[in-house]
Design a protein around this motif. Sequence first.
Motif, short mmCIF file in Angstrom:
data_model
loop_
_atom_site.label_atom_id
_atom_site.label_comp_id
_atom_site.label_asym_id
_atom_site.label_seq_id
_atom_site.Cartn_x
_atom_site.Cartn_y
_atom_site.Cartn_z
N ILE A 16 0.85 -1.18 0.00
CA ILE A 16 0.00 0.00 0.00
C ILE A 16 0.89 1.24 0.00
CG2 ILE A 16 -1.97 -1.12 1.12
CD1 ILE A 16 -1.09 0.13 3.76
N ASP A 17 0.39 2.31 -0.58
CA ASP A 17 1.16 3.55 -0.63
C ASP A 17 1.04 4.34 0.67
OD1 ASP A 17 2.15 3.18 -3.22
OD2 ASP A 17 0.31 3.99 -4.10
N ARG A 18 -0.14 4.31 1.28
CA ARG A 18 -0.37 5.05 2.51
C ARG A 18 -1.19 4.21 3.46
NH1 ARG A 18 -0.11 10.98 2.37
NH2 ARG A 18 -1.09 10.56 4.35
N ASN A 19 -0.92 4.37 4.73
CA ASN A 19 -1.71 3.70 5.76
C ASN A 19 -2.66 4.74 6.35
OD1 ASN A 19 -2.72 1.90 7.61
ND2 ASN A 19 -1.00 2.11 9.01
N ASN A 20 -3.78 4.94 5.68
CA ASN A 20 -4.74 5.93 6.14
C ASN A 20 -6.14 5.32 6.12
OD1 ASN A 20 -5.55 5.96 3.44
ND2 ASN A 20 -4.43 7.82 2.97
N ALA A 21 -7.13 6.11 6.51
CA ALA A 21 -8.51 5.61 6.59
C ALA A 21 -9.01 5.13 5.24
CB ALA A 21 -9.43 6.69 7.16
N ASP A 22 -8.71 5.85 4.17
CA ASP A 22 -9.18 5.43 2.85
C ASP A 22 -8.64 4.06 2.46
OD1 ASP A 22 -10.74 7.72 2.40
OD2 ASP A 22 -9.03 8.82 1.58
N THR A 23 -7.36 3.83 2.70
CA THR A 23 -6.75 2.53 2.39
C THR A 23 -7.37 1.43 3.26
OG1 THR A 23 -4.69 3.64 1.80
CG2 THR A 23 -4.56 1.28 2.27
N PHE A 24 -7.56 1.72 4.54
CA PHE A 24 -8.14 0.73 5.44
C PHE A 24 -9.58 0.40 5.06
CE2 PHE A 24 -9.96 -0.50 9.68
CZ PHE A 24 -9.32 -1.74 9.75
N ILE A 25 -10.34 1.41 4.71
CA ILE A 25 -11.73 1.17 4.28
C ILE A 25 -11.75 0.35 2.99
CG2 ILE A 25 -13.81 2.31 3.39
CD1 ILE A 25 -13.22 4.56 5.48
N GLY A 26 -10.79 0.57 2.11
CA GLY A 26 -10.68 -0.28 0.91
C GLY A 26 -10.47 -1.73 1.28
N LEU A 28 -11.43 -3.10 4.15
CA LEU A 28 -12.69 -3.55 4.74
C LEU A 28 -13.71 -3.87 3.65
CD1 LEU A 28 -12.99 -1.05 7.72
CD2 LEU A 28 -12.21 -3.42 7.78
N ARG A 29 -13.72 -3.10 2.59
CA ARG A 29 -14.62 -3.40 1.46
C ARG A 29 -14.30 -4.75 0.85
NH1 ARG A 29 -14.18 2.49 -0.12
NH2 ARG A 29 -16.21 3.33 0.47
N ASN A 32 -15.68 -7.35 3.11
CA ASN A 32 -17.14 -7.35 3.01
C ASN A 32 -17.61 -8.09 1.75
OD1 ASN A 32 -19.64 -6.49 4.19
ND2 ASN A 32 -19.82 -4.98 2.57
N GLU A 33 -16.90 -7.90 0.65
CA GLU A 33 -17.28 -8.52 -0.62
C GLU A 33 -16.87 -9.99 -0.70
OE1 GLU A 33 -15.54 -5.95 -3.54
OE2 GLU A 33 -16.80 -4.25 -2.93
N SER A 34 -15.79 -10.36 -0.02
CA SER A 34 -15.29 -11.73 -0.18
C SER A 34 -15.84 -12.72 0.86
CB SER A 34 -13.76 -11.73 -0.13
OG SER A 34 -13.30 -11.32 1.14
N ILE A 35 -16.43 -12.22 1.93
CA ILE A 35 -16.99 -13.09 2.96
C ILE A 35 -18.49 -13.17 2.74
CG2 ILE A 35 -17.36 -13.35 5.44
CD1 ILE A 35 -14.63 -11.94 5.81
N ARG A 65 -22.51 -6.12 10.50
CA ARG A 65 -21.88 -7.44 10.53
C ARG A 65 -20.42 -7.37 10.97
NH1 ARG A 65 -21.23 -10.62 5.12
NH2 ARG A 65 -19.08 -10.21 4.75
N PHE A 66 -19.84 -6.16 10.97
CA PHE A 66 -18.48 -5.97 11.45
C PHE A 66 -18.51 -5.75 12.96
CE2 PHE A 66 -17.78 -5.20 7.01
CZ PHE A 66 -16.45 -5.56 6.79
N ASN A 67 -17.85 -6.62 13.69
CA ASN A 67 -17.73 -6.53 15.14
C ASN A 67 -16.29 -6.15 15.47
OD1 ASN A 67 -20.43 -7.83 16.05
ND2 ASN A 67 -19.65 -9.15 14.44
#
Length: 135
Positions: A16-26, A28-29, A32-35, A65-67
């Motif tokens: 990853i280029d940056r460790n920020n909220a946008d990267t982390f949310i990506g 998490l997405r 969400n899509e793979s489970i 669904r995220f705990n």
Amino acid sequence: MRPANVHTGQVLTERIDRNNADTFIGFLRQLNESIPAGTSIHLVMDNGSSHVAKKTKAWLATRPRFNIHHTPEHAGWLNQVALFFSTLTRRLLRRGQFASRDELAAAIDTVVLAYDEHDVKPYRRTYDGSPLKAA
């Protein structure tokens, strides 16, 4: 570095280029899509800035669904990724010299792939809770 599979010990990586909220949310997405829908997702994470950012909290608030489970501060031994970082440091980083970020990333990939192929095992706590003996 992405999470370790706590059941197998396998480590998954992603550059990853940056460790920020946008990267982390990506990330998490992707989870969400793979489970499969209807499956609860439990995230055990530290209080890193990308994990506790307002944007991350808002995204998670709309997805029940995220705990979320945060490890206590100064409790790195509970964080599976931190435990693997210790292994990575001993095997590569402590004595390594790298001319570029890409060279470092390639070396990390090589170590992780070798670890997953030959040394993978779940981390197990061995401390029994008794007070430490004086040296």
